[in-house]
Design a protein around this motif. Structure first.
Motif, PDB file in Angstrom:
ATOM      1  N   GLU A  29      44.758  46.050  35.290  1.00 57.86           N
ATOM      2  CA  GLU A  29      44.317  45.936  33.904  1.00 57.86           C
ATOM      3  C   GLU A  29      45.316  45.115  33.089  1.00 57.86           C
ATOM      4  OE1 GLU A  29      41.555  46.593  30.876  1.00 57.86           O
ATOM      5  OE2 GLU A  29      41.427  47.060  33.012  1.00 57.86           O
ATOM      6  N   HIS A  32      45.220  41.401  34.175  1.00 57.41           N
ATOM      7  CA  HIS A  32      43.979  40.782  33.694  1.00 57.41           C
ATOM      8  C   HIS A  32      44.073  40.463  32.206  1.00 57.41           C
ATOM      9  CE1 HIS A  32      39.891  40.921  31.917  1.00 57.41           C
ATOM     10  NE2 HIS A  32      39.596  40.178  32.973  1.00 57.41           N
ATOM     11  N   ASN A  33      44.670  41.360  31.430  1.00 58.18           N
ATOM     12  CA  ASN A  33      44.762  41.163  29.981  1.00 58.18           C
ATOM     13  C   ASN A  33      45.922  40.269  29.568  1.00 58.18           C
ATOM     14  OD1 ASN A  33      42.566  42.864  29.688  1.00 58.18           O
ATOM     15  ND2 ASN A  33      43.816  44.687  29.293  1.00 58.18           N
ATOM     16  N   ASN A  98      46.615  37.386  39.512  1.00 62.75           N
ATOM     17  CA  ASN A  98      45.417  36.772  38.948  1.00 62.75           C
ATOM     18  C   ASN A  98      45.126  35.481  39.707  1.00 62.75           C
ATOM     19  OD1 ASN A  98      43.399  35.602  37.351  1.00 62.75           O
ATOM     20  ND2 ASN A  98      44.201  36.576  35.498  1.00 62.75           N
ATOM     21  N   ARG A 100      42.476  33.452  39.252  1.00 59.74           N
ATOM     22  CA  ARG A 100      41.533  32.556  38.586  1.00 59.74           C
ATOM     23  C   ARG A 100      41.996  31.099  38.592  1.00 59.74           C
ATOM     24  NH1 ARG A 100      37.247  34.888  36.375  1.00 59.74           N
ATOM     25  NH2 ARG A 100      37.294  37.119  35.892  1.00 59.74           N
ATOM     26  N   ALA A 151      39.112  42.224  41.564  1.00 60.53           N
ATOM     27  CA  ALA A 151      38.352  42.740  40.433  1.00 60.53           C
ATOM     28  C   ALA A 151      38.635  41.883  39.213  1.00 60.53           C
ATOM     29  CB  ALA A 151      38.733  44.199  40.157  1.00 60.53           C
ATOM     30  N   ARG A 152      37.598  41.303  38.665  1.00 64.80           N
ATOM     31  CA  ARG A 152      37.723  40.422  37.493  1.00 64.80           C
ATOM     32  C   ARG A 152      38.775  39.340  37.711  1.00 64.80           C
ATOM     33  NH1 ARG A 152      38.533  44.111  32.390  1.00 64.80           N
ATOM     34  NH2 ARG A 152      40.018  45.118  33.802  1.00 64.80           N
ATOM     35  N   GLY A 153      38.819  38.830  38.939  1.00 62.68           N
ATOM     36  CA  GLY A 153      39.723  37.730  39.262  1.00 62.68           C
ATOM     37  C   GLY A 153      41.110  38.150  39.663  1.00 62.68           C
TER      38      GLY A 153
END
Length: 224
Positions: A29, A32-33, A98, A100, A151-153
């Motif tokens: 988390e 991701h943020n 991450n 991405r 999860a979410r990149g």
């Protein structure tokens, strides 16, 4: 030329599996943020068997009740792969990264394999990958397992390298669902126990080189 991404690495010592999973979830988390840098958690688990998304019941050769009676839990997980063992004498790595702007899942898994191959090479062990399989191998068997989730990149879960692992603990499972090949360890390959701290620092160096990241050691206190 852009500066390499910063990655924090930290040695946590022995951590229960569920506690490590909770820490990963928190870091996923944060990464991701943008509230945390990429982080490589290095640790050792007490005896535990974990089942990945592709795990089959028949690959657990002893019942969960029998294992629980001997103090060894079995946990379902959401990582890729099948059933594996974690325990003393093994180096577990959980990179929370991450992806991405870095690359896709296949590139990431293949890079983790190369990190491990290069680390083992630093100790004179000739390791390789196998076509159609995930993980790292020597002529003596599988020496490292890999299972990840994205999860979410953000990638998490990771890898486990057998250093001075008691391989008899694999007798309760079909490791990674592979029925016709043994497991091995650095100690078996080298004929003697291996300096686990040296392996950790070699792995951090190889992780930095292959991932293109700038590694900075963090304190275990950041997880408390």
């Amino acid at each position: 030329m852009p500066r390499p991404e910063f990655c924090r690495f930290v040695w946590l010592g022995t951590v229960e599996y569920l506690a490590a999973r909770a820490l990963q979830d928190s870091l996923v988390e944060q990464v991701h943020n943008g509230d945390s840098p990429a982080t490589l958690l290095l640790l050792e688990h007490p005896h535990v068997y974990t089942r990945g998304r592709l795990s089959r019941d028949e690959h657990l050769l002893s019942s969960e009740a029998e294992l629980a009676a001997s103090g060894i839990p079995v946990y379902e997980t959401d990582r890729g792969g099948q059933i594996t063992y974690h325990g003393p004498g093994q180096l577990v790595g959980y990179p929370i990264v991450n992806l991405r702007d870095w690359g896709g899942p296949l590139k990431y898994v293949r890079t983790l394999e190369q990190v491990i191959v290069d680390t083992l090479g630093d100790f004179g062990i000739d390791a390789h990958t196998e076509q159609g399989l995930t993980g790292v191998w020597t002529p003596g068997g599988k020496i490292a397992a890999i299972g990840v989730k994205i999860a979410r990149g953000v990638a998490f879960h990771g890898f486990a390298i057998n250093i001075n692992t008691d391989l008899s603990n694999y007798r309760h499972i079909v490791p990674c669902g592979i029925t016709d090949r043994p497991v091995t360890s650095m100690a078996v390959e080298l004929g003697e126990d291996t300096d686990a701290e040296a392996v950790r620092y070699s792995l951090v160096y190889r992780f930095a080189r292959n991932m293109g990241m700038r590694m900075v050691e963090g304190s275990p206190e950041f997880v408390s």
